[in-house]
Design an enzyme around this catalytic site. Structure first.
Site, PDB file in Angstrom:
ATOM      1  N   LYS A 175      -1.533  -4.839  -3.067  1.00  0.00           N
ATOM      2  CA  LYS A 175      -1.587  -4.464  -1.657  1.00  0.00           C
ATOM      3  C   LYS A 175      -3.042  -4.503  -1.196  1.00  0.00           C
ATOM      4  O   LYS A 175      -3.970  -4.708  -1.978  1.00  0.00           O
ATOM      5  CB  LYS A 175      -1.034  -3.048  -1.435  1.00  0.00           C
ATOM      6  N   SER A 227       5.618  -9.083   0.351  1.00  0.00           N
ATOM      7  CA  SER A 227       5.000  -7.951   1.052  1.00  0.00           C
ATOM      8  C   SER A 227       3.578  -8.232   1.512  1.00  0.00           C
ATOM      9  O   SER A 227       3.053  -7.508   2.363  1.00  0.00           O
ATOM     10  CB  SER A 227       5.003  -6.713   0.159  1.00  0.00           C
TER      11      SER A 227
END
Length: 280
Positions: free
Chosen positions: A121, A44
């Site tokens: 993230k 991701s």
């Protein structure tokens, strides 16, 4: 066995046990207060972080909360001790101890607000910010971020990491070993922070409503925009929505080690060029 020999054996055993206990206490204190190891399991955050990158997360960057306590999970031994088991009494505190504000653009490890699983993230929105995706372009407080098209990101179309993840590609691939291509851009955030992002295809998360970040929370996105379940998605779909400030674990500053294989022991798969690389 003579009494003298028996006494010497027990003394040696006691010293060995004491050494092990002290070492574990020192290691536990080091991990709790300063740095926590983190292994990248998914794609991701490509191409900033690759599957198989190994990080030490800087816990001092934003101060301390209950999430700073370690979680110990060893499925093969049935061990599942969560940070809340150690420090749950501190959950819900209004402020972080020795806390400091993260910057938009920081790559951060945080605990999922519901599952408690560690995620990594990029911080995109702080309290009060309005975040929206329009035609695959990030907008912050009503303004689009600057994008610069650069060379495509290429990788083999093959299983990756311990989970044997198959990468998604912008081009058509027909067999294992083909070159998997993703469009790559340099994104510049309002504070001047620059980083690489990837684009694969047009999908639902490329056009969203406006997310207004509430007080005491943050908004996160993955750099591999079309392959990241992040704050754009509701928790009912596995997303993280808005992340409470107390759930921040620390900042990912540097890649210590990297392996493209299923095991860190497979030295022929090591990515030597990524050792000690700064995370930007």
């Amino acid at each position: 066995m003579s009494e003298e020999l028996e006494s010497g054996v027990w003394a040696s055993v006691k010293e060995t046990v004491k050494t092990i206990v002290y070492a574990l206490l020192i290691a536990g204190t080091f991990r709790t207060l300063f740095f926590q190891p983190f292994w990248i399991p998914s794609g991701s955050m490509k191409d900033t972080l690759l599957i198989g990158d190994f990080l030490f997360v800087n816990k001092m960057a934003y101060g301390y909360s209950y999430a700073s306590c370690p979680s110990i999970k060893i499925p093969s031994l049935g061990v599942d001790i969560d940070a809340e088991d150690f420090c749950g009494v501190f959950k819900g505190a209004e402020k972080r101890f020795l806390g400091s504000e993260p910057e938009v653009g920081d790559v951060i490890v945080f605990r999922h607000p519901v599952t408690g699983v560690d995620f990594v993230k990029r911080l995109i929105g702080k309290p009060g910010d309005r975040i929206q995706m329009i035609d695959s372009v990030l907008h912050i407080n009503g303004s689009p971020v600057e994008l610069e098209r650069v060379a495509d990101f290429e990788e083999p179309y093959a299983p990756q990491g311990a989970q044997n993840s198959i990468p998604r590609c912008a081009n058509t691939v027909t067999s294992q070993g083909d070159t998997c291509i993703k469009e790559r851009y340099i994104e510049t955030l309002p504070n001047g922070a620059k980083h690489s992002i990837l684009n694969i295809a047009v999908q639902r998360a490329d056009d969203t409503g406006v997310y207004t970040v509430p007080e005491g929370h943050y908004f996160f996105m993955g750099d591999n925009r079309d392959n990241s379940v992040d704050s754009r998605f509701p928790q009912s779909e596995g997303g993280v929505e808005f992340v409470p400030a107390e759930n921040l674990v620390g900042r990912a500053d540097r890649i210590i080690f990297s392996s493209a294989g299923r095991s860190m022991l497979a030295f022929w798969t090591w990515r030597m060029d990524r050792f000690f690389e700064v995370v930007e």
